[in-house]
Design a protein around this motif. Structure first.
Motif: not given
Ligand code: FAD
Length: 499
Positions: A18-20, A22, A41-44, A49, A55-56, A221-222, A248
């Motif tokens: 759950v969650g698309g 990274i 499955l990804e809700k957006g 997100a 910061t890339k 992984a939401v 940013h």
């Molecule tokens: C400002 C900022 C700068 C950063 N810079 C860096 C960097 O330069 N380098 C680095 O290594 N890390 C960086 N990080 C950390 C890194 O970006 C995060 O750790 C990482 O992107 C988190 O990924 P994720 O997949 O867990 O979350 P997200 O990318 O938020 O993905 C979660 C996904 O789950 C989906 N979702 C939620 N609920 C549901 C549901 N019920 N059903 C289906 N889908 C759902 C959401 O739509 C979302 O797309 C930064 C973080 C921030 C905030």
């Protein structure tokens, strides 16, 4: 918009992610690569997100050294080497300068020691040799930097990436390995048998259809939504993450070919000024955020903080609206710990609930592959053996000028395509072979061509105009006077949906 979800309904998956962002995309990729029947499955949209608002940087995180988080830095530096190799078109080495001024909280000797340690922790995976810089060196390398009080500094190397596309390439790699993946589908609740989670109830956000998906294991992984989804498993569940906001701004034009690491004079926090697509990415902030993750946005206070902190070092720069191309904010889904936001560890943890759901918490973008590896080990008791490869990774076979002649497009466009799609860039140009009009530029503001719109829809699962503008082509970083690119993309999408 009507979509068909029969394939999801008919199967029972080994793993449902759950969650698309990274972390979800990386996990689906690794699971597919290791023979598991996986779905996501990804809700957006993918990377809509946090994973598209970072910061890339693919980095060890030099600033974590001052928290003595050596394990995290070392692990991240190892992952940096893996990503540089797997996706050289999306992850590239970048030099960073740390200028030090009289009165700075972190003196010059500390910075010298920091970069020495950082390179030492990278060992043979170092990207480049650090060096000391005099005040004169820095003024030459960074035009317009304040000279008054400048004592000197250091230069070191790290890596920069395209976060939205790196996430998308993990999605595409997963699909290539047999995973079933859908964006704009929200998991609304969990199905349970004997108290154990056996599937989910999902809703098509665009069309409204509701359907069930069954899986032996479910990993959430939401990101910032972890506490919210956990409540759907058990309303008594305690919070497992803490969210902090990072904003940013993108300033028009480059400050330097090198990135800069600067302390803010407001609170001593470190932030970056990074060359990004011909402009400067400035960030980030780090403030507590406890509201609905769907409503995160950059505030005037965030823009003021970043503008004023940068102006201390670049007093002649004009931070009025006309020079700010765009701004964006995301939420860090940090492991729930007390303390100031910047001091909370960026390491990851997997939390299993009584019903057998596994939640990914914490982590950095850089460590996504390791997080996926740890998750597979925990959930399936299985190690990761294969070398890590990505969709557009591998050697680019044809040179730029040859490709430009072959497809009758501008060499700059070929460079742009190689940078976005890597070894797969000719897949985009294959659309031009079928329809020559797709070789035309979308707009004067960027080298992007119309074939990329068709490719985004046909091969990259783009469903809305924003999916193409913000994440497939990242046109938000190309200031546009006419808005023609947006109009063209919207028209294409409308036509595609009507046929
Ligand atoms: C400002 C900022 C700068 C950063 N810079 C860096 C960097 O330069 N380098 C680095 O290594 N890390 C960086 N990080 C950390 C890194 O970006 C995060 O750790 C990482 O992107 C988190 O990924 P994720 O997949 O867990 O979350 P997200 O990318 O938020 O993905 C979660 C996904 O789950 C989906 N979702 C939620 N609920 C549901 C549901 N019920 N059903 C289906 N889908 C759902 C959401 O739509 C979302 O797309 C930064 C973080 C921030 C905030």
């Amino acid at each position: 918009m009507e979509r068909n979800f029969d394939k999801f309904i008919k199967k029972e998956y080994d793993l449902l992610v759950v969650g698309g962002g990274i972390n979800g995309a990386g996990l689906a990729h690794l699971a597919g690569d290791h023979g598991l029947k996986a779905a996501l499955l990804e809700k957006g949209d993918f990377a809509s997100a946090t994973s598209g608002k970072s910061t890339k940087l693919i980095h060890g995180g030099i600033r974590y050294l001052e928290n003595f988080d050596f394990g995290l830095v070392k692990e991240s530096l190892k992952e940096r080497a893996i990503q540089l190799k797997a996706a050289p078109h999306l992850v590239r080495p970048l030099s960073f300068i740390i200028p030090v001024y009289k009165g700075d909280k972190r003196p010059l000797w500390m910075m010298k020691l920091g970069v020495f340690l950082y390179e030492g922790l990278a060992g043979k995976r170092s990207v480049g040799k650090h060096r000391r810089l005099s005040a004169v060196n820095i003024s030459e390398l960074v035009p317009g930097i304040r000279r008054e009080g400048l004592l000197g500094g250091v230069l070191y190397y790290d890596a920069q990436m395209d976060d939205a596309r790196l996430c998308l390439e993990n999605v595409l790699s997963a699909v290539e390995k047999g995973a079933d993946i859908a964006n704009y589908v929200e998991v609304v609740s969990f199905l349970k048998e004997g108290g154990k989670a056996t599937g989910v109830l999902a809703r098509d956000v665009l069309g409204g259809a509701v359907f069930k998906v069954r899986a032996k294991k479910i990993v959430c992984a939401v990101g910032p939504w972890a506490n919210h989804l956990l409540k759907k498993d058990s309303y008594r569940a305690r919070k497992i993450i803490r969210t902090t906001k990072g904003a940013h701004i993108v300033y028009k034009g480059k400050f330097s070919d090198h990135a800069l690491l600067l302390p803010s004079d407001r609170d001593g926090r470190i932030f970056f000024v990074i060359p990004w697509m011909g402009h400067s990415l400035i960030g980030t902030t780090d403030t507590s955020f406890a509201k609905n993750p769907d409503r995160v946005e950059t505030s005037p206070g965030d823009i003021r903080y970043l503008s004023e902190s940068t102006k201390r070092v670049f007093p002649d720069r004009d931070f009025s609206g006309k020079n700010i191309i765009t701004s964006f904010a995301g939420l860090r889904p940090l492991i729930r710990r007390k303390g100031s936001p910047s001091k909370v560890t960026r390491s990851h943890a997997l939390v299993e609930t009584k019903s057998g759901l596994v939640f990914v918490t914490g982590g950095k973008y850089t460590t996504y592959r390791k997080i996926a590896e740890d998750t597979l080990r925990k959930v399936f008791n299985r190690g990761v053996k294969k070398p890590f490869r990505l969709y557009g990774g591998g050697k680019i076979s044809v040179n730029r000028d040859h490709a430009a002649r072959k497809y009758n497009v501008d060499p700059n466009t070929i460079t742009f395509l190689m940078g976005k799609y890597g070894a797969r860039y000719e897949d985009v140009l294959a659309f031009v072979e079928k329809d020559k009009s797709l070789a035309e530029r979308i707009c004067d503001c960027s080298p992007a061509i119309r074939a990329q719109i068709a490719y985004s829809v046909g091969r990259e699962m783009a469903l809305t105009a924003d999916d193409i503008i913000l994440r497939r082509l990242t046109l938000q970083f190309f200031p546009c006077k006419t808005n023609n690119c947006r109009i063209q993309i919207a028209q294409f999408m409308q036509k595609a949906q009507n046929t």
